[in-house]
Scaffold this motif. Structure first.
Motif, PDB file in Angstrom:
ATOM      1  N   PRO A 190       0.834  -1.262  -0.151  1.00 39.69           N
ATOM      2  CA  PRO A 190       0.038   0.018   0.072  1.00 39.69           C
ATOM      3  C   PRO A 190       0.928   1.262  -0.186  1.00 39.69           C
ATOM      4  O   PRO A 190       0.499   2.146  -0.869  1.00 39.69           O
ATOM      5  CB  PRO A 190      -0.517   0.035   1.226  1.00 39.69           C
ATOM      6  N   ASP A 242      11.909   2.602   1.840  1.00 36.06           N
ATOM      7  CA  ASP A 242      11.405   2.339   3.496  1.00 36.06           C
ATOM      8  C   ASP A 242      10.407   1.063   3.586  1.00 36.06           C
ATOM      9  O   ASP A 242      10.547   0.206   4.282  1.00 36.06           O
ATOM     10  CB  ASP A 242      10.791   3.529   4.034  1.00 36.06           C
ATOM     11  N   GLU A 288      12.243  -2.060   2.575  1.00 32.07           N
ATOM     12  CA  GLU A 288      12.881  -2.469   3.883  1.00 32.07           C
ATOM     13  C   GLU A 288      12.145  -2.829   4.866  1.00 32.07           C
ATOM     14  O   GLU A 288      12.333  -4.097   5.692  1.00 32.07           O
ATOM     15  CB  GLU A 288      13.890  -1.425   4.235  1.00 32.07           C
ATOM     16  N   HIS A 289      11.098  -2.277   5.286  1.00 30.70           N
ATOM     17  CA  HIS A 289      10.031  -2.880   6.395  1.00 30.70           C
ATOM     18  C   HIS A 289       9.401  -3.896   6.348  1.00 30.70           C
ATOM     19  O   HIS A 289       9.416  -4.796   7.098  1.00 30.70           O
ATOM     20  CB  HIS A 289       9.141  -1.532   6.695  1.00 30.70           C
ATOM     21  N   TYR A 295      13.130  -6.054   7.613  1.00 25.79           N
ATOM     22  CA  TYR A 295      12.832  -5.799   9.322  1.00 25.79           C
ATOM     23  C   TYR A 295      11.458  -6.502   9.866  1.00 25.79           C
ATOM     24  O   TYR A 295      11.461  -6.926  10.633  1.00 25.79           O
ATOM     25  CB  TYR A 295      12.727  -4.436   9.597  1.00 25.79           C
ATOM     26  N   ALA A 296      10.301  -6.213   9.156  1.00 20.62           N
ATOM     27  CA  ALA A 296       9.013  -6.668   9.701  1.00 20.62           C
ATOM     28  C   ALA A 296       8.400  -7.710   8.753  1.00 20.62           C
ATOM     29  O   ALA A 296       8.872  -9.098   8.534  1.00 20.62           O
ATOM     30  CB  ALA A 296       8.304  -5.399   9.732  1.00 20.62           C
ATOM     31  N   ALA A 333       2.294  -5.681   4.869  1.00 21.35           N
ATOM     32  CA  ALA A 333       1.217  -5.304   5.038  1.00 21.35           C
ATOM     33  C   ALA A 333       0.011  -6.462   4.603  1.00 21.35           C
ATOM     34  O   ALA A 333       0.422  -7.295   3.740  1.00 21.35           O
ATOM     35  CB  ALA A 333       0.668  -4.070   4.278  1.00 21.35           C
ATOM     36  N   PRO A 334      -1.015  -6.735   5.203  1.00 20.18           N
ATOM     37  CA  PRO A 334      -1.892  -7.756   4.854  1.00 20.18           C
ATOM     38  C   PRO A 334      -2.306  -7.548   3.510  1.00 20.18           C
ATOM     39  O   PRO A 334      -2.541  -6.593   2.746  1.00 20.18           O
ATOM     40  CB  PRO A 334      -3.172  -7.582   5.936  1.00 20.18           C
ATOM     41  N   GLY A 335      -2.134  -8.657   2.813  1.00 12.20           N
ATOM     42  CA  GLY A 335      -2.539  -8.849   1.367  1.00 12.20           C
ATOM     43  C   GLY A 335      -1.317  -8.540   0.205  1.00 12.20           C
ATOM     44  O   GLY A 335      -1.303  -8.714  -0.760  1.00 12.20           O
ATOM     45  N   ARG A 367      -7.424  -6.805   8.732  1.00 12.05           N
ATOM     46  CA  ARG A 367      -6.621  -5.748   8.464  1.00 12.05           C
ATOM     47  C   ARG A 367      -6.595  -4.466   9.339  1.00 12.05           C
ATOM     48  O   ARG A 367      -5.961  -3.544   9.108  1.00 12.05           O
ATOM     49  CB  ARG A 367      -6.995  -5.406   7.030  1.00 12.05           C
ATOM     50  N   TRP A 390      -2.916   1.336   8.224  1.00 12.40           N
ATOM     51  CA  TRP A 390      -1.722   0.291   8.693  1.00 12.40           C
ATOM     52  C   TRP A 390      -0.263   0.895   8.139  1.00 12.40           C
ATOM     53  O   TRP A 390       0.751   0.901   8.866  1.00 12.40           O
ATOM     54  CB  TRP A 390      -1.997  -0.940   8.059  1.00 12.40           C
ATOM     55  N   HIS A 443       9.070   1.831  11.097  1.00 13.63           N
ATOM     56  CA  HIS A 443      10.062   1.618  10.527  1.00 13.63           C
ATOM     57  C   HIS A 443      11.325   2.683  10.892  1.00 13.63           C
ATOM     58  O   HIS A 443      12.350   2.417  11.185  1.00 13.63           O
ATOM     59  CB  HIS A 443      10.006   1.910   8.789  1.00 13.63           C
TER      60      HIS A 443
END
Lengths: 250, 250
Positions: free
Chosen positions: A118, A222, A225-226, A230-231, A234-236, B21, B218, B226
């Motif tokens: 997103p 960013d 990378e996120h 790192y993480a 996002a959903p989807g 979500r 989100w 981040h």
């Protein structure tokens, strides 16, 4: 409000913005060009950046639609031709799809944007909104990241060819033509900006426009990378095949 | 294309989108409400989310401007009153500034947005663009995250009061009124959506609109996580006073 700069001082200020804020300094960019990205991360980069590539002709058409000067419009329209090409399979967007094809990504999925993050979509929307709503001067100035792209392209192309055995010169065909196009385009945009930014306020708008554009490109990295380093996405959003494995190993 | 759902099935589908979500599941949200955020992270959250709060009346005015139905417009305009208030110091935006004031943030800096993360600004721009450019049905449906906000507000408020000694009930005054307003607003929007989504395509647009809005919220927390937990702020963004210290300790 700052003083009025000479056009040389304005150019120096713009180059300073690039030195500090262009995405050549972003950790994901360095990761990509130095061979540290997993295959899934390279795929996610290509998949997400497709949306940026695909918006370029629309962005340039929005700018073109605001130009009164025929000679300037004639120069600017070449950007649209460069990205859309003259026939199916031609042009910058088609060459970007060669990259995603070679990475094994489904073309329909890439083009639909449904697996992109997103944040990538929001950055692209913000860019289109910027060139429609800000002054023509600011819209033109936002294209000046092309001042800095040729050197980044060279480093990234060399690095990706050296480090990823699934990347060939044909895979990166998009980048072959960009440095010459970017030089021509940024010469034109820089001349326009230097000629039309005649007050301190206008010069400040020009600098802010380039900062906006650098932030837009930075935010896309960013988000990558996120989500992929790192993480988690996002959903989807796109989950590379090796993501589970990589997370388990971390 | 999916089958036509009954209005009960459509509501169930929308609640399923929220369960999966909505940002109650975001790691930064959980971090915030469970007392794991540093002071700087709480400041960055309040500072960035201000831009979302501040856009709400403009978002609702854009939706209002597209409504033909007088009775519906009378209901919808209350949202603008709730956020803008009746006089200086009144309304949801002013109550959000009470939060940033209490956190010691400079009001001019907060309101200017100049320290906010670019990704926050892009998300807000994408939201405004969405309600202007998509169908009225989709624009209304994008407000349905309010179906899920009351429970999140309760958990977050209780958690922040329990864990952060610099947060008082007065600091969080914004949230006191929101659950009742959100219930009233989401009842209205849900009734509209159930009445007007009469084809599978329209129902799919409604679901996609709620997914978009969840992704927007989100992505703002992704950007905070981040910048202030995993990596570092984009060039020019807010650097909390304790960031250097916290990074050194990590």
């Amino acid at each position: 409000m700052p003083d009025l700069l000479t056009s040389e001082e304005l150019e120096a200020k713009l180059r300073e913005v690039g030195a500090e804020r262009y995405h050549h300094r972003h950790p994901f960019q360095i990761r990509l060009q130095s061979g540290q990205c997993s295959r899934g991360e390279v795929e996610a980069w290509a998949l997400n950046r497709y949306l940026y590539q695909a918006c370029i002709p629309r962005k340039d058409a929005a700018i073109l639609s605001r130009m009164d000067d025929v000679a300037l419009r004639r120069e600017w329209r070449q950007r649209i031709v460069d990205h859309d090409g003259d026939h199916d399979g031609d042009g910058g967007i088609a060459r970007w799809l060669k990259l995603t094809d070679d990475l094994g990504l489904d073309r329909e999925a890439v083009m639909s944007g449904r697996l992109a993050l997103p944040a990538t979509k929001f950055a692209v929307t913000a860019y289109l909104t910027f060139v429609r709503e800000q002054s023509l001067l600011a819209a033109v100035a936002s294209s000046l990241t092309e001042l800095f792209s040729p050197s980044v392209i060279q480093v990234r192309t060399a690095g990706m060819l050296a480090h990823y055995d699934y990347v060939t010169p044909a895979t990166l065909a998009y980048f072959t033509r960009r440095p010459i196009q970017a030089k021509r385009d940024s010469d034109c945009a820089l001349a326009f900006v230097k000629a039309h930014a005649r007050t301190p306020e206008q010069q400040q708008d020009v600098v802010a426009a380039l900062e906006f554009k650098c932030a837009m490109l930075w935010s896309m990295l960013d988000a990558l990378e996120h989500a992929y380093v790192y993480a988690k996405p996002a959903p989807g959003a796109f989950e590379p095949a090796d993501l589970g494995e990589r997370l388990a190993a971390a």
